[in-house]
Design an enzyme around this catalytic site. Structure first.
Site, PDB file in Angstrom:
ATOM      1  CE1 TYR A  51      -3.040  -3.008   0.610  1.00 47.48           C
ATOM      2  CE2 TYR A  51      -3.439  -2.248   2.846  1.00 47.48           C
ATOM      3  CZ  TYR A  51      -3.642  -3.120   1.814  1.00 47.48           C
ATOM      4  OH  TYR A  51      -4.654  -4.243   1.999  1.00 47.48           O
ATOM      5  CG  HIS A 109      -0.474  -8.523   0.487  1.00 57.19           C
ATOM      6  ND1 HIS A 109      -0.241  -7.123   0.259  1.00 57.19           N
ATOM      7  CD2 HIS A 109      -2.100  -8.752   0.411  1.00 57.19           C
ATOM      8  CE1 HIS A 109      -1.354  -6.602   0.276  1.00 57.19           C
ATOM      9  NE2 HIS A 109      -2.445  -7.331   0.399  1.00 57.19           N
TER      10      HIS A 109
END
Length: 286
Positions: A51, A109
């Site tokens: 992010y 992730h």
């Protein structure tokens, strides 16, 4: 307030039942939003290396005025990281970027790099290498808990079968219209808590007239209905918003959905993500 109630992870760590997701919020803007979220009542903030917002999230948490031990921060190891040495470096990078001391929860992730998401290769050995680095950081006290994200059953079982420290969380796409019940049951059977990201399907369900009608029955928004649906299933929803108004409404979900309406919602089908379909997790989720 639901955001301050907790689940108990398999390793005994308490995790707030609802979190604030920060995907696609710019690092320059996220600190203020995190600070506002904490002031509203959120205690669980979710970010990721991908992010690019770890620095801002940490800044917002430090500026919140809330004691560190009352906050829960999750981050995620980059999806393309499938080696022990790189994972060690990236874990320390997250610790430095966040600047909040210990990380409460760190996840792999994705089982695959994003460019190869769900293309058939499972990267079993690479995920075990990355997991070994997470285990090491956990044993060293850098991480309070470790887990995975976007892992299918076979990916999760690969870790469990070979791990010294078992994953306690699997963070997956789960929402009204696309709820992977078999995977959720599989996780539960292994004492793995399921977190639901994009509980409103990245906004794709918000204009659905059927859901709007059902939400009106409870005097709530479609987003609130969808977030509550996840909670009723025992999932931990992670709604994301850049709107202070929505920050407030997303945690105002202290109502109950009837069993009849839950059955209706479980049978709902939704696979049109619009513009969001360009992202791997939406384009190949079905």
């Amino acid at each position: 307030m639901i955001a301050q109630e907790t689940f108990r992870l398999a390793n005994g760590v308490a995790i707030p039942k609802l979190g604030f997701g920060t995907w696609m919020i710019d690092d320059r803007e996220v600190a203020g939003l995190v600070q506002e979220a904490v002031a509203i009542g959120y205690r669980h903030i979710d970010t990721a290396q991908a992010y690019g917002s770890e620095r801002g999230v940490g800044e917002g948490l430090r500026a919140s005025g809330i004691a560190r031990d009352e906050l829960f921060v999750t981050t995620k190891l980059a999806a393309g990281c499938k080696s022990y040495s790189e994972a060690r470096t990236l874990i320390d990078g997250s610790l430095a970027a966040l600047g909040v001391g210990q990380i409460d929860l760190m996840l792999i992730h994705s089982p695959q790099p994003w460019a190869e998401f769900r293309n058939g290769e499972h990267y079993f050995e690479g995920n075990l290498e990355a997991w070994r680095a997470l285990e090491e950081a956990h044993s060293a006290g850098k991480l309070r808990a470790i887990g995975v994200s976007n892992f299918e059953q076979v990916d999760l079982d690969n870790i469990i079968a070979n791990a010294a420290v078992k994953p306690v969380v699997n963070q997956i796409l789960a929402h009204v219209g696309n709820t992977p019940f078999d995977l959720i049951d599989h996780c539960r059977s292994r004492d793995v808590l399921v977190e639901a990201y994009s509980p409103v399907a990245h906004g794709a369900v918000l204009k659905n007239p059927e859901l709007a009608g059902l939400a009106a029955k409870y005097g709530v928004s479609v987003a609130q209905l969808c977030i509550r649906y996840c909670l009723e299933l025992g999932l931990l929803p992670l709604p994301k918003t850049a709107s202070p108004e929505h920050l407030r409404s997303d945690i105002a979900v202290d109502f109950e959905i009837t069993a009849e309406d839950m059955t209706r919602l479980k049978g709902f089908d939704h696979d049109d993500y619009g513009e969001a379909a360009k992202f791997p997790v939406f384009g190949k989720s079905r």
